[in-house]
Scaffold this motif. Sequence first.
Motif, PDB file in Angstrom:
ATOM      1  N   TRP A   1      10.537  -2.872  10.005  1.00  0.00           N
ATOM      2  CA  TRP A   1       9.460  -3.548  10.736  1.00  0.00           C
ATOM      3  C   TRP A   1       8.118  -2.854  10.468  1.00  0.00           C
ATOM      4  O   TRP A   1       8.046  -1.628  10.411  1.00  0.00           O
ATOM      5  CB  TRP A   1       9.715  -3.507  12.239  1.00  0.00           C
ATOM      6  CG  TRP A   1      10.884  -4.299  12.703  1.00  0.00           C
ATOM      7  CD1 TRP A   1      12.075  -3.811  13.178  1.00  0.00           C
ATOM      8  CD2 TRP A   1      10.995  -5.725  12.778  1.00  0.00           C
ATOM      9  NE1 TRP A   1      12.915  -4.846  13.540  1.00  0.00           N
ATOM     10  CE2 TRP A   1      12.271  -6.026  13.301  1.00  0.00           C
ATOM     11  CE3 TRP A   1      10.136  -6.778  12.451  1.00  0.00           C
ATOM     12  CZ2 TRP A   1      12.721  -7.327  13.492  1.00  0.00           C
ATOM     13  CZ3 TRP A   1      10.573  -8.077  12.646  1.00  0.00           C
ATOM     14  CH2 TRP A   1      11.844  -8.344  13.168  1.00  0.00           C
ATOM     15  N   PHE A   2       7.084  -3.660  10.322  1.00  0.00           N
ATOM     16  CA  PHE A   2       5.708  -3.160  10.326  1.00  0.00           C
ATOM     17  C   PHE A   2       5.120  -3.532  11.673  1.00  0.00           C
ATOM     18  O   PHE A   2       5.113  -4.709  12.056  1.00  0.00           O
ATOM     19  CB  PHE A   2       4.900  -3.793   9.189  1.00  0.00           C
ATOM     20  CG  PHE A   2       3.450  -3.386   9.195  1.00  0.00           C
ATOM     21  CD1 PHE A   2       3.058  -2.184   8.643  1.00  0.00           C
ATOM     22  CD2 PHE A   2       2.481  -4.205   9.766  1.00  0.00           C
ATOM     23  CE1 PHE A   2       1.724  -1.793   8.653  1.00  0.00           C
ATOM     24  CE2 PHE A   2       1.156  -3.830   9.784  1.00  0.00           C
ATOM     25  CZ  PHE A   2       0.781  -2.620   9.228  1.00  0.00           C
TER      26      PHE A   2
ATOM     27  N   ALA B   1       8.639  -5.640   6.169  1.00  0.00           N
ATOM     28  CA  ALA B   1       8.178  -4.858   5.025  1.00  0.00           C
ATOM     29  C   ALA B   1       9.167  -5.003   3.876  1.00  0.00           C
ATOM     30  O   ALA B   1      10.204  -4.325   3.838  1.00  0.00           O
ATOM     31  CB  ALA B   1       8.016  -3.391   5.409  1.00  0.00           C
ATOM     32  N   LEU B   2       8.864  -5.896   2.936  1.00  0.00           N
ATOM     33  CA  LEU B   2       9.723  -6.090   1.780  1.00  0.00           C
ATOM     34  C   LEU B   2       9.740  -4.863   0.887  1.00  0.00           C
ATOM     35  O   LEU B   2      10.714  -4.609   0.171  1.00  0.00           O
ATOM     36  CB  LEU B   2       9.251  -7.307   0.970  1.00  0.00           C
ATOM     37  CG  LEU B   2       9.393  -8.669   1.648  1.00  0.00           C
ATOM     38  CD1 LEU B   2       8.695  -9.739   0.818  1.00  0.00           C
ATOM     39  CD2 LEU B   2      10.865  -9.031   1.833  1.00  0.00           C
TER      40      LEU B   2
ATOM     41  N   GLY C   1       3.808   0.030   4.490  1.00  0.00           N
ATOM     42  CA  GLY C   1       4.631  -0.798   3.616  1.00  0.00           C
ATOM     43  C   GLY C   1       4.620  -2.269   3.956  1.00  0.00           C
ATOM     44  O   GLY C   1       5.608  -2.960   3.734  1.00  0.00           O
ATOM     45  N   TYR C   2       3.512  -2.777   4.479  1.00  0.00           N
ATOM     46  CA  TYR C   2       3.502  -4.162   4.946  1.00  0.00           C
ATOM     47  C   TYR C   2       3.560  -5.160   3.793  1.00  0.00           C
ATOM     48  O   TYR C   2       3.161  -4.893   2.677  1.00  0.00           O
ATOM     49  CB  TYR C   2       2.294  -4.425   5.839  1.00  0.00           C
ATOM     50  CG  TYR C   2       0.947  -4.048   5.266  1.00  0.00           C
ATOM     51  CD1 TYR C   2       0.301  -4.849   4.345  1.00  0.00           C
ATOM     52  CD2 TYR C   2       0.313  -2.870   5.666  1.00  0.00           C
ATOM     53  CE1 TYR C   2      -0.943  -4.520   3.840  1.00  0.00           C
ATOM     54  CE2 TYR C   2      -0.927  -2.520   5.168  1.00  0.00           C
ATOM     55  CZ  TYR C   2      -1.552  -3.357   4.254  1.00  0.00           C
ATOM     56  OH  TYR C   2      -2.778  -3.003   3.748  1.00  0.00           O
ATOM     57  N   GLY C   3       4.044  -6.341   4.130  1.00  0.00           N
ATOM     58  CA  GLY C   3       4.126  -7.442   3.174  1.00  0.00           C
ATOM     59  C   GLY C   3       5.396  -8.229   3.368  1.00  0.00           C
ATOM     60  O   GLY C   3       6.499  -7.702   3.220  1.00  0.00           O
TER      61      GLY C   3
ATOM     62  N   PRO D   1       0.817  -1.219   0.000  1.00  0.00           N
ATOM     63  CA  PRO D   1       0.000   0.000   0.000  1.00  0.00           C
ATOM     64  C   PRO D   1       0.853   1.273   0.000  1.00  0.00           C
ATOM     65  O   PRO D   1       0.470   2.270  -0.612  1.00  0.00           O
ATOM     66  CB  PRO D   1      -0.813  -0.144   1.287  1.00  0.00           C
ATOM     67  CG  PRO D   1      -0.964  -1.622   1.467  1.00  0.00           C
ATOM     68  CD  PRO D   1       0.361  -2.193   1.019  1.00  0.00           C
ATOM     69  N   ALA D   2       2.016   1.232   0.658  1.00  0.00           N
ATOM     70  CA  ALA D   2       2.880   2.419   0.682  1.00  0.00           C
ATOM     71  C   ALA D   2       3.377   2.765  -0.713  1.00  0.00           C
ATOM     72  O   ALA D   2       3.387   3.940  -1.108  1.00  0.00           O
ATOM     73  CB  ALA D   2       4.053   2.199   1.622  1.00  0.00           C
TER      74      ALA D   2
END
Length: 285
Positions: A231-232, A244-245, A169-171, A160-161
Amino acid sequence: MTNPTPAPATLSVCGTVVARYCDGSDVAPTLSPRPYLHPVTTLGQTTVTEVYPDDHRHHLGVSIAVADVSGVSFWGGRTFTRDRGSVMLDNHGRQHHVSWITVDDAHLVELVSWTAPDGTELLREERSWTARPISPDAWALDVATRLCNTSGRDLSIGSPATNGRPRAGYGGFFWRAPIAAEPPRVFGPGLDTEDQLHGSRAAWLALVGRSPQGRAWTLVFTQDGPERDPWFLRAAEYPGVGTALAWSRRLPVPAGSTLERQVTTVIADGCPDPAALADAARKRP
């Protein structure tokens, strides 16, 4: 020897079952089906994972979940878009358990196929889940992933970021913990607020909370290997920790290339010192 059947599997530490593997085949398509661990427990049998929570139905215990692989969601739920915000799209992928490579009491290794909505394979993954004792009150879970781009074309990982929602920026690796009466406390080396730790590359990150029944637990997360992703972190809204890749820019995954990551989580009863747990987790036999 491989086993094509995703039979029920568990992880144990010193004879105590501490995690159960689910292949995700019964997960609804809009939640991006994938293998996951739940329940994961302390050695004292306090559950420290959650599945299908009301606030985010696509959160599944401990899993590898990526919001955007060249437009395909392996996260589940809605997708954040630049023009319409967060909307439900017909873009949900699926992670299929293909076969077991290893099935032991404390070590599971599987092959996983990441497929687009049309069934085309984008990634082939070798994933390992390993449980090991740390102390009489704590154990460590090592989750290692090797993602190979088998699509025959260049791919990229987004979030999403990268699609226009700052600090979302999660994932990657993601752990969903249970909600209780009070949110968990958060800690890192020299840091102790959600805002400080969210998006940081801290050497370790800890959640210290209580179960809905009031039993204290501690989770300490560390990243192994040459790459340390941001980190998320969520604590006040819901308890969740991930890597967060693609924190602020897309991550290229060229055709035929392999992406490797490993996260170690220490699961402890009570409220021991998180820094000491992080140090203990690094001392492998």
